[in-house]
Design a protein around this motif. Structure first.
Motif, mmCIF file in Angstrom:
data_model
loop_
_atom_site.group_PDB
_atom_site.id
_atom_site.type_symbol
_atom_site.label_atom_id
_atom_site.label_comp_id
_atom_site.label_asym_id
_atom_site.label_seq_id
_atom_site.Cartn_x
_atom_site.Cartn_y
_atom_site.Cartn_z
ATOM 1 N N HIS A 126 4.488 4.654 -7.017
ATOM 2 C CA HIS A 126 5.421 5.758 -7.293
ATOM 3 C C HIS A 126 6.658 5.216 -8.025
ATOM 4 N N PHE A 131 -1.667 -1.221 -6.313
ATOM 5 C CA PHE A 131 -1.707 -1.850 -4.995
ATOM 6 C C PHE A 131 -2.186 -3.292 -5.098
ATOM 7 N N PHE A 155 0.834 -1.208 0.000
ATOM 8 C CA PHE A 155 0.000 0.000 0.000
ATOM 9 C C PHE A 155 0.872 1.263 0.000
ATOM 10 N N VAL A 156 1.905 1.240 0.826
ATOM 11 C CA VAL A 156 2.748 2.432 0.977
ATOM 12 C C VAL A 156 3.506 2.756 -0.310
ATOM 13 N N GLU A 157 3.582 1.810 -1.213
ATOM 14 C CA GLU A 157 4.297 2.067 -2.467
ATOM 15 C C GLU A 157 3.463 2.867 -3.467
ATOM 16 N N THR A 158 2.171 3.004 -3.191
ATOM 17 C CA THR A 158 1.328 3.817 -4.075
ATOM 18 C C THR A 158 1.453 5.290 -3.709
ATOM 19 N N ASP A 159 1.045 6.142 -4.633
ATOM 20 C CA ASP A 159 0.952 7.563 -4.320
ATOM 21 C C ASP A 159 -0.446 8.058 -4.669
ATOM 22 N N GLY A 169 -2.801 6.935 -7.318
ATOM 23 C CA GLY A 169 -3.445 5.625 -7.238
ATOM 24 C C GLY A 169 -2.584 4.493 -7.780
#
Lengths: 138, 138, 138, 138
Positions: C22, C70, C12-16, C19
């Motif tokens: 990143h 995600f 999840f934290v890898e999204t920006d 949506g």
């Protein structure tokens, strides 16, 4: 109590697909406040580390009140309400000046160790700098 | 209590210049455990979000016992000791099976909101899945 | 050419807030592929570092074809098309097996240095392991 | 050519166990430079996104010359040598003023798309702002 403030702006990469800042980033902001607090007290982390002293975090907590958003100008605020030669307890607030809101509040506990992870006591010279910095009336 | 476990390996980028994992990353691991817990309960975050339900974190805490190191194989463990239609309280442990150690323990509180940030109640269908998943004797 | 694959799932934290993942995270995935490639060749990064050899990146590039999302299950693929005792050139692909798509392709160049940053030559023992690993017909 | 500069300080979390900044972070710094460049040109990313225009990265590259270290004061420099209504090519440099060194140079290509990922042309009003900003003699 001595309060140190540091301004910053929310980075795009700090957001997640909810459109707000991911909650793990607040601890990175707290760290920036902690480093700045120590710097203003005359303690550079790199000097501490050069003396073989490290500074691991043993406990953290954070309460999230209002989401931080991309491009928000924020203020990171740090205080040191408890200090001893074995432990520092920092308190933090993340503020958004534009809306006069407190976005989050948090706390970290750090202990002093040597490079092998054994707990040590902060040398007196550093301790004095911290104590006199904290004591000064603002 | 139902315990969900997820294996992972510490990434190089998760370390910092102290040579151990930066403490902010544990919350990213907790999140992976939380997502996996919900998945095994039959709840996909993307479905929730498709229904306009989001799931912000309101409180976190973590206690760090032993540093995690690069390339460590870790297990992320999640439990859901408190659930209601407005709030989920997850507990976590980060384990290192090779040394049979608990590296960290933590807790997060999430609330349910709509996309505008207003607190809502989790729809009954999701609530039932969670309750029956948690209730099952392991 | 020898190809090493490693599975992972998008955090999840890898999204920006767009949506999607990143773009900086792809280099973290490439690194996981590189570490796994070396491990399968019999070279543990921690051993290299124990011998005083580090492995900084001097050049990177990435072409993003399709956004990663995600919870996507991805495969990180690494190859080593060029190796010498002073430099390794890795190629990578990020695949999404579910849709049979290539999400990104990239390349990194690493050089060998000592801890002071001076360029060194990879010791023969490591070089032989790499060469024989790469040479094996799959 | 118009050059935009932005000061920052290396965060502790940006380092890795090699003791220097992890190479993925440079792309996060480039992004800060890009956002600042656009802001000074009169284009806020949030306005663009409000108009349904997003701005994904399609290609990146970076050459690392000198490692950045914790607490370094750096300057992020961005230029826009190529722009059209479908594509922006930014160039970047990361500087360390204290040592008068260039730490890294990079390049990113962004395309304009709608929220569904279809390539679109940048509306004339934004294009004019960019063109006149870039054209001004410094």
């Amino acid at each position: 109590m001595r309060t140190v403030q540091l301004g910053d702006r929310v980075r795009f990469v700090e957001t997640d697909m909810m459109g707000v800042v991911h909650h793990s980033n607040h601890f990175r902001w707290f760290e920036m406040g902690r480093v700045e607090f120590l710097r203003q007290a005359g303690i550079e982390l790199l000097d501490l580390m050069g003396d073989g002293i490290v500074f691991p975090i043993s406990d953290v907590e954070c309460k999230y009140l209002i989401p931080a958003r991309f491009d928000d100008e924020i203020v990171i605020e740090a205080q040191l309400p408890e200090l001893s030669r074995v432990k520092l307890v920092f308190h933090y607030r993340i503020l958004r000046p534009r809306t006069e809101e407190v976005l989050a509040v948090g706390r970290t506990i750090s202990v002093f160790t040597n490079r092998e992870g054994r707990i040590i006591r902060l040398p007196q010279t550093y301790m004095e700098r911290l104590e006199s910095f904290v004591a000064v009336q603002e």
